[in-house]
Design a protein around this motif. Structure first.
Motif, PDB file in Angstrom:
ATOM      1  N   TRP A   1     100.488-115.131  39.804  1.00 51.92           N
ATOM      2  CA  TRP A   1      99.128-115.575  40.105  1.00 51.92           C
ATOM      3  C   TRP A   1      98.381-115.734  38.783  1.00 51.92           C
ATOM      4  O   TRP A   1      98.400-114.838  37.944  1.00 51.92           O
ATOM      5  CB  TRP A   1      98.420-114.565  41.001  1.00 51.92           C
TER       6      TRP A   1
ATOM      7  N   GLN B   1      95.318-118.684  41.388  1.00 49.83           N
ATOM      8  CA  GLN B   1      96.217-119.573  42.121  1.00 49.83           C
ATOM      9  C   GLN B   1      97.650-119.226  41.762  1.00 49.83           C
ATOM     10  O   GLN B   1      97.928-118.743  40.670  1.00 49.83           O
ATOM     11  CB  GLN B   1      95.932-121.040  41.801  1.00 49.83           C
ATOM     12  N   ASP B   2      98.553-119.495  42.705  1.00 51.98           N
ATOM     13  CA  ASP B   2      99.946-119.159  42.432  1.00 51.98           C
ATOM     14  C   ASP B   2     100.580-120.243  41.583  1.00 51.98           C
ATOM     15  O   ASP B   2     100.240-121.426  41.676  1.00 51.98           O
ATOM     16  CB  ASP B   2     100.723-118.923  43.718  1.00 51.98           C
ATOM     17  N   GLU B   3     101.489-119.818  40.705  1.00 54.71           N
ATOM     18  CA  GLU B   3     102.225-120.740  39.840  1.00 54.71           C
ATOM     19  C   GLU B   3     103.704-120.380  39.836  1.00 54.71           C
ATOM     20  O   GLU B   3     104.336-120.270  38.794  1.00 54.71           O
ATOM     21  CB  GLU B   3     101.653-120.732  38.412  1.00 54.71           C
TER      22      GLU B   3
ATOM     23  N   THR C   1     107.534-120.817  40.051  1.00 58.75           N
ATOM     24  CA  THR C   1     108.511-121.868  39.786  1.00 58.75           C
ATOM     25  C   THR C   1     109.445-121.984  40.979  1.00 58.75           C
ATOM     26  O   THR C   1     109.488-121.125  41.860  1.00 58.75           O
ATOM     27  CB  THR C   1     109.328-121.524  38.538  1.00 58.75           C
TER      28      THR C   1
ATOM     29  N   GLN D   1      99.703-124.907  46.443  1.00 66.15           N
ATOM     30  CA  GLN D   1      98.802-124.090  45.635  1.00 66.15           C
ATOM     31  C   GLN D   1      97.939-123.250  46.557  1.00 66.15           C
ATOM     32  O   GLN D   1      97.243-123.764  47.419  1.00 66.15           O
ATOM     33  CB  GLN D   1      97.896-124.983  44.780  1.00 66.15           C
TER      34      GLN D   1
END
Length: 810
Positions: free
Chosen positions: A90, A100-102, A104, A3
């Motif tokens: 983001w 925050q990055d999400e 996959t 994260q």
């Protein structure tokens, strides 16, 4: 998954809070102040004459993470998402305070091993993605290089569309080898390939669009919108007359805008019919007829729907709101007082937050929050007037940056020949002179295109010697470029950037070119060696005279201001020799190609386009493609210099040399954005402060050219080593001609010796070429008659003398 948290920047240097005007609309803006609240606020302030209410702008710098933004989206649960084709997804759950990055696992894999053209996200977590897996032959190249090649393809497509080229489709596909695939990726990781049956003209899919309800659409390089079904199949949904570049949705309404659209279209997806909105159509036609989409990199005019079910339009003119049945647009933010109006801030996306707060993301990776504050005066306390004859990117950039640094100053920008192209130069100058004589003139003048000598001689410009003494103590500038503008011991104008006239060609020819006569000698040799070729790429007498005038025109006037007829005669004699060598025996296909291009420029830019020095860059691709054998033109910005110095690093062209243009003068530079202060200005200190800001590193870097601030100049020529490939390769260029022949040029970061050469030009230049269109028109028009042998040299000089008699006496 790792994260990466981005906290809101609190440093004043990176998160400037700026106060700008609120709207000019006359309607109650929902939660914006009502008449009752405005009256109460006026009474509380104790001054009913002060209009209250501004939007406060807070900038958040996310440029380290946002490289290629595709979308800013607000979900129904209030979550914000920025989707970037280079860094991924983001997310912010606190209205943009932190991110925050999400990404996959699937997206991380594609970010590493594919070039992502587009990626979108749906409410249910489904991703829509268009990507091109890296080819084996590209596996050793850097990611940035692949990114640049693909961006170049889209930019080339955009430019070709403007020229209505029918050959581009095959060109981009073969030159950049793009064959992207589409897929839907469900929240559980299931990948559903998307099948599209495209025509040759459409080439490939390049954008996806998703509704809140889960419908997915795809657009290509053509004019058809496809709908993608849940199983990945697709069908034609709409065929447009232009190419869609921006699509937004509100319930069953699809808004579409793009290339060749007069105005955005509203389409009811349930009723399958268009919805007319004359207010929206008329507004866009009047206020944004020339809007561009910049290959999707950013939008001149961006549309989005708010939670209040109203349509918002954001762009250079500001932020507007439009509701169904509303007879006029409400202006919420004036673009001239906002980052929205800055050339440095190309808008990528914008959403409405709660309480009439807006969040926008720009192509620079900057995120800006716009919050209405009813307790702030609606206008800055001070004002400054800046004038230029023609619209100036440099002026707009500096004004925007100045207002960010000085939020209590409103800089009014007047353009003599603005959107109304019917205004002639003469009419614009008459109006300006009338204003100055009446004491109502601008405080700061951009002198490009204005009669600078006349203004100085008449005492209309302020002596800047004392101002410069202070500036020289604070900023390290190329003083030689400034002192080149001295007049009888005083300096009244300051150039902000410099360009240089250069020649590019084989050493055996170019090294012998020391003056105009030797240029003509070598042109004649080139014609003998290449009987039917296009030697110089210029088949126009005026254009030939224009480009060589840069290194010669300063010699055409004596110190007392009279015409130097000996110098002018020598110039015309050699121009005729050079033109004759260029045209003697040339294959007519080159002439036809040149004339076709010239006709297009005349239609787009006006009949005097040949006098625009910005049209005279060095086309290195033409040179290494051997469409020309010798180039004469301008170098005005770093990447352009990298481009032309790379010619000698191309196989078969190792004997290429780059030299200053030979002419009747030496150490010549072409100044750009020349500023002076109105001697009658009542705001001299504020005007000087504006000039000082203009000379500072930050503004000088933002201008993009060869700035006269040494620190800025050095920074512009500094690149991060990680951006360089093998042998310091920095980029690539490609084109295809009408016969299908491809030409490539690898662009390299210059060697130290080449950088020192450019720095040497900056340090030694002392002779400014200042374009004087009246003077040049007389010389070039009569020069054409001489070159075509319609009149003798003596008759030509007499005609020039007669044309300029009144002008020279003024």
């Amino acid at each position: 998954m790792a994260q990466k948290i981005i906290k809101r920047v609190t440093s004043l240097a990176l998160a400037a809070v700026i106060l700008f005007t609120a709207g000019c609309g006359n309607s109650n803006r929902g939660n914006l102040p009502s008449a009752e609240n405005e009256e109460r606020e006026e009474n509380e302030s104790g001054n009913s004459d002060i209009a209250m209410g501004r939007f406060v702008e807070e900038e958040i710098d996310l440029s380290e993470n946002l490289i290629n933004v595709r979308e800013l989206k607000k979900f129904s649960d209030g979550k914000l998402m920025i989707i970037d084709a280079s860094s991924g997804i983001w997310v912010s759950n606190d209205n943009g305070v932190s991110w925050q990055d999400e990404n996959t696992e699937y997206l991380e894999e594609k970010l590493t091993n594919a070039y992502i053209m587009d990626v979108r996200a749906g409410e249910d977590g489904t991703l829509g993605i268009i990507y091109d897996d890296y080819e084996d032959e590209l596996s050793t190249e850097g990611e940035d290089e692949r990114e640049n090649l693909s961006k170049d393809a889209e930019e080339l497509q955009e430019g070709r569309e403007d020229e209505n080229s029918e050959e581009f489709s095959e060109e981009a596909d073969s030159a950049f080898n793009l064959s992207p695939e589409c897929a839907l990726v469900k929240a559980d990781g299931t990948v559903i390939p998307v099948s599209l049956s495209l025509t040759e003209d459409e080439m490939y899919a390049n954008r996806m669009w998703m509704t809140k309800e889960g419908r997915t659409f795809v657009t290509t390089l053509g004019n058809i919108i496809y709908e993608v079904k849940e199983d990945g199949s697709s069908e034609e949904f709409l065929t447009m007359e232009g190419r869609p570049m921006l699509i937004q949705f509100w319930e069953n309404i699809m808004l579409i805008d793009g290339y060749d659209f007069e105005a955005p279209l509203l389409y009811d997806m349930e009723k399958k019919e268009y919805v007319e909105d004359d207010v929206l159509t008329d507004f866009v036609k009047e206020q944004a007829a020339d809007r561009q989409f910049n290959g999707g990199s950013w939008y001149d005019l961006y549309y989005f729907f708010g939670e209040d079910e109203k349509l918002y339009l954001a762009g250079e003119k500001g932020l507007y709101r439009h509701g169904a049945g509303q007879e006029e647009m409400d202006q919420l933010i004036d673009g001239s007082l906002s980052r929205l109006g800055s050339p440095l801030y190309g808008i990528k996306g914008m959403v409405m937050l709660e309480d009439e707060t807006f969040l926008a993301v720009f192509n620079s990776g900057k995120v800006v929050r716009f919050t209405y504050d009813p307790n702030m005066p609606s206008m800055p306390e001070e004002s400054l007037k800046v004038y230029s004859l023609e619209d100036s990117y440099g002026i707009r950039t500096a004004i925007a940056m100045y207002q960010i640094a000085k939020p209590n100053v409103h800089v009014e920008y007047e353009i003599g020949r603005g959107e109304d192209n019917g205004v002639t130069r003469e009419d614009a100058l008459k109006k300006l002179n009338t204003q100055i004589m009446a004491g109502e003139g601008p405080d700061v003048l951009m002198m490009d295109g204005l009669p600078m000598d006349s203004y100085i001689e008449k005492g209309l410009l302020l002596d800047l010697n004392e101002f410069l003494e202070d500036v020289f103590k604070e900023e390290e500038l190329y003083e030689n470029l400034i002192r080149a503008f001295a007049y009888e011991g005083s300096i009244y104008t300051i150039p902000m950037q410099a360009g240089f006239p250069v020649m590019l060609g084989r050493e055996g020819y170019v090294s012998e070119m020391k003056d105009l006569a030797s240029v003509a000698d070598e042109m004649e040799k080139l014609r003998k060696d290449y009987p039917e070729n296009d030697i110089l790429g210029i088949c126009s007498e005026k254009m030939l005279m224009k480009i060589f005038s840069v290194s010669s025109a300063p010699a055409w006037k004596k110190e007392n201001g009279e015409i130097n007829e000996d110098a002018l005669a020598e110039f015309l004699i050699q121009m005729k020799r050079i033109y004759d060598a260029q045209m003697d025996g040339i294959d007519q296909k080159w002439v036809a190609k040149f004339e076709s291009t010239s006709d297009w420029y005349a239609e787009e830019l006006g009949e005097n386009w040949e006098y625009n020095l910005g049209m005279y860059g060095v086309n290195t691709l033409d040179y290494v493609g051997e469409y020309t054998r010798f180039m004469a033109g301008m170098t005005t910005y770093p990447y352009g210099y990298y481009d032309i110095t790379s010619a000698a690093k191309t196989k078969g062209f190792e004997d290429t040399v780059l030299t200053p243009m030979a002419g009747q003068c030496s150490n010549v530079f072409a100044p750009d954005t020349i500023l002076g202060i109105n001697a009658a200005s009542a705001k001299k200190e504020l005007a000087e402060d504006f000039l000082k800001e203009f000379l500072g590193k930050e503004v000088q870097v933002s201008l993009g050219g060869f700035g006269i601030n040494k620190e800025a100049f050095n920074e512009m020529l500094t690149v991060d080593g990680k951006d360089l490939g093998e042998n310091n390769q920095y980029g690539s260029m490609a084109m295809m001609d009408e016969d299908g022949v491809e030409v490539y040029l690898d662009v390299y970061y210059p060697e130290e010796e080449e950088l020192n050469t450019l720095k040497g030009w900056m340090e030694s230049a002392d002779t400014p070429y200042i374009a004087d269109i009246v003077f040049e028109q007389a010389i070039f028009e009569e020069g054409v008659e001489y070159i075509q042998e319609n009149q003798s040299l003596e008759e030509t000089l007499d005609a020039i003398r007669n044309q300029l008699a009144i002008y020279m006496s003024e």
